[in-house]
Design a protein around this motif. Structure first.
Motif, short mmCIF file in Angstrom:
data_model
loop_
_atom_site.label_atom_id
_atom_site.label_comp_id
_atom_site.label_asym_id
_atom_site.label_seq_id
_atom_site.Cartn_x
_atom_site.Cartn_y
_atom_site.Cartn_z
N GLU A 184 0.84 -1.20 0.00
CA GLU A 184 0.00 0.00 0.00
C GLU A 184 0.88 1.25 0.00
O GLU A 184 1.69 1.44 0.90
CB GLU A 184 -0.93 0.00 1.21
N ASP A 185 0.71 2.08 -1.01
CA ASP A 185 1.46 3.33 -1.12
C ASP A 185 0.60 4.45 -0.53
O ASP A 185 -0.51 4.70 -0.99
CB ASP A 185 1.78 3.61 -2.58
N LEU A 186 1.13 5.13 0.48
CA LEU A 186 0.38 6.16 1.18
C LEU A 186 0.79 7.58 0.79
O LEU A 186 0.37 8.55 1.43
CB LEU A 186 0.54 5.98 2.70
N CYS A 187 1.58 7.70 -0.25
CA CYS A 187 2.10 9.03 -0.63
C CYS A 187 0.99 10.03 -0.93
O CYS A 187 1.14 11.23 -0.66
CB CYS A 187 3.04 8.90 -1.83
N HIS A 188 -0.12 9.55 -1.48
CA HIS A 188 -1.21 10.46 -1.82
C HIS A 188 -1.87 11.08 -0.59
O HIS A 188 -2.54 12.11 -0.69
CB HIS A 188 -2.25 9.73 -2.67
N LEU A 189 -1.69 10.46 0.58
CA LEU A 189 -2.28 10.98 1.81
C LEU A 189 -1.39 11.99 2.52
O LEU A 189 -1.87 12.81 3.30
CB LEU A 189 -2.58 9.82 2.78
N MET A 190 -0.10 11.93 2.26
CA MET A 190 0.86 12.73 3.03
C MET A 190 0.64 14.23 2.93
O MET A 190 0.78 14.94 3.93
CB MET A 190 2.28 12.34 2.63
N PRO A 191 0.26 14.78 1.76
CA PRO A 191 0.01 16.23 1.69
C PRO A 191 -1.16 16.69 2.55
O PRO A 191 -1.31 17.89 2.80
CB PRO A 191 -0.27 16.47 0.20
N ASN A 192 -2.01 15.76 2.99
CA ASN A 192 -3.17 16.12 3.81
C ASN A 192 -2.83 16.24 5.30
O ASN A 192 -3.70 16.63 6.09
CB ASN A 192 -4.27 15.07 3.64
N ILE A 193 -1.60 15.89 5.68
CA ILE A 193 -1.20 15.98 7.09
C ILE A 193 -0.88 17.44 7.41
O ILE A 193 0.04 18.02 6.84
CB ILE A 193 0.00 15.07 7.37
N ALA A 194 -1.63 18.02 8.34
CA ALA A 194 -1.54 19.46 8.59
C ALA A 194 -0.73 19.82 9.83
O ALA A 194 -0.48 20.99 10.09
CB ALA A 194 -2.94 20.05 8.72
N CYS A 195 -0.31 18.83 10.62
CA CYS A 195 0.38 19.13 11.87
C CYS A 195 1.89 19.03 11.71
O CYS A 195 2.39 18.41 10.76
CB CYS A 195 -0.08 18.16 12.96
N PRO A 196 2.65 19.64 12.62
CA PRO A 196 4.12 19.48 12.59
C PRO A 196 4.51 18.00 12.68
O PRO A 196 3.97 17.27 13.51
CB PRO A 196 4.58 20.25 13.83
N THR A 197 5.42 17.58 11.82
CA THR A 197 5.80 16.18 11.74
C THR A 197 7.31 16.04 11.76
O THR A 197 8.01 16.66 10.95
CB THR A 197 5.24 15.53 10.47
#
Length: 258
Positions: A184-197
């Motif tokens: 499962e490739d999750l790269c498409h979800l990563m831009p939706n993360i809005a908090c400091p990481t």
């Protein structure tokens, strides 16, 4: 304190310690909550830490169906709802990082720490594809030659011989789940993360290489990467002093005042 809760037809085992802002700690594949106990102990003086045995690991029971990453994330969302966990800090190592990425992409999360996290679909070599398609060809023809029962026995022996130790040591259902989630490739979800990481990586990590970390850093808007030289996939265990220093700095303003 060790506790159990029934969610999504599994018994979920976890510990909860400390007081302060909630931290949800999620281990990697083939591990359990004891693997990340050092992170738990690092944070309990200033936080309320929930350390999870994922279903199929530790003292938690296996899923009753073949789960994907989203199924694990849905279970964690229900866990946080029932425990009254709001605006938490998520910490995920390896597979736990996969779940953290999904949770962070669609929930209000205060901060995320990804430690040698999975989530970028690995690049496959020609040798890999030759092995996969050769296996598929044998899987379809072997039962015609030796019978279904004998063929299944031979194929299981082959999988154990050539597969990873995580795959070989897993139950049949957990092998199916591993085969599903690893692709499962999750790269498409990563831009939706809005908090400091915060990304913490071992320079010698071969399971989730630093190239994955750099891609994740580019895709998550507010992400920063720290690479530890001379260590591999378990950077938090191989370099605990530097790990503690980096995490304490990132979370300093969030600690409960003593």
């Amino acid at each position: 304190m060790e506790k159990q809760i029934e969610i999504s037809n599994v018994t979920l085992n976890y510990t909860v310690e400390g007081e302060g802002r909630p931290v949800v700690l999620m281990h990697g594949w083939g591990c359990n909550l004891t693997t990340v106990a050092s992170i738990n102990n690092l944070l309990t003086p200033g936080f309320r830490v929930y350390n999870i045995d994922f279903p199929g690991f530790g003292k938690s029971t296996e899923p009753t169906t073949v789960w994907g990453v989203d199924d694990y994330a849905v279970m964690m969302e229900e866990f946080m709802r029932r425990e009254g966990i709001v605006d938490p800090i998520l910490i995920g190592h390896s597979f736990g990082g996969r779940v953290a990425i999904v949770l962070g992409s669609r929930n209000k999360i205060h901060k995320i720490i990804l430690v040698d996290a999975a989530g970028v679909k690995p690049r496959r070599s020609l040798r890999y594809y030759l092995k996969v398609y050769s296996y598929k060809a044998v899987r379809h023809t072997l039962p015609l030659l030796v019978g279904r029962s004998r063929a299944e026995d031979l194929l299981n022996r082959y999988r154990k011989k050539v597969g990873s130790s995580d795959y070989s040591n897993a139950s049949p259902r957990m092998r199916q789940i591993m085969s599903r989630v690893v692709n499962e490739d999750l790269c498409h979800l990563m831009p939706n993360i809005a908090c400091p990481t915060l990304l913490i990586w071992g320079a010698l990590d071969t399971a989730t290489p630093v190239s994955d970390a750099r891609k994740i850093e580019r895709l998550i808007p507010d992400a920063g990467l720290v690479v530890f030289e001379g260590v591999g996939h378990y950077s938090f265990l191989e370099n605990p002093l530097q790990f503690a220093a980096v995490v304490n700095s990132f979370l300093e303003k969030d600690k409960r005042k003593q």
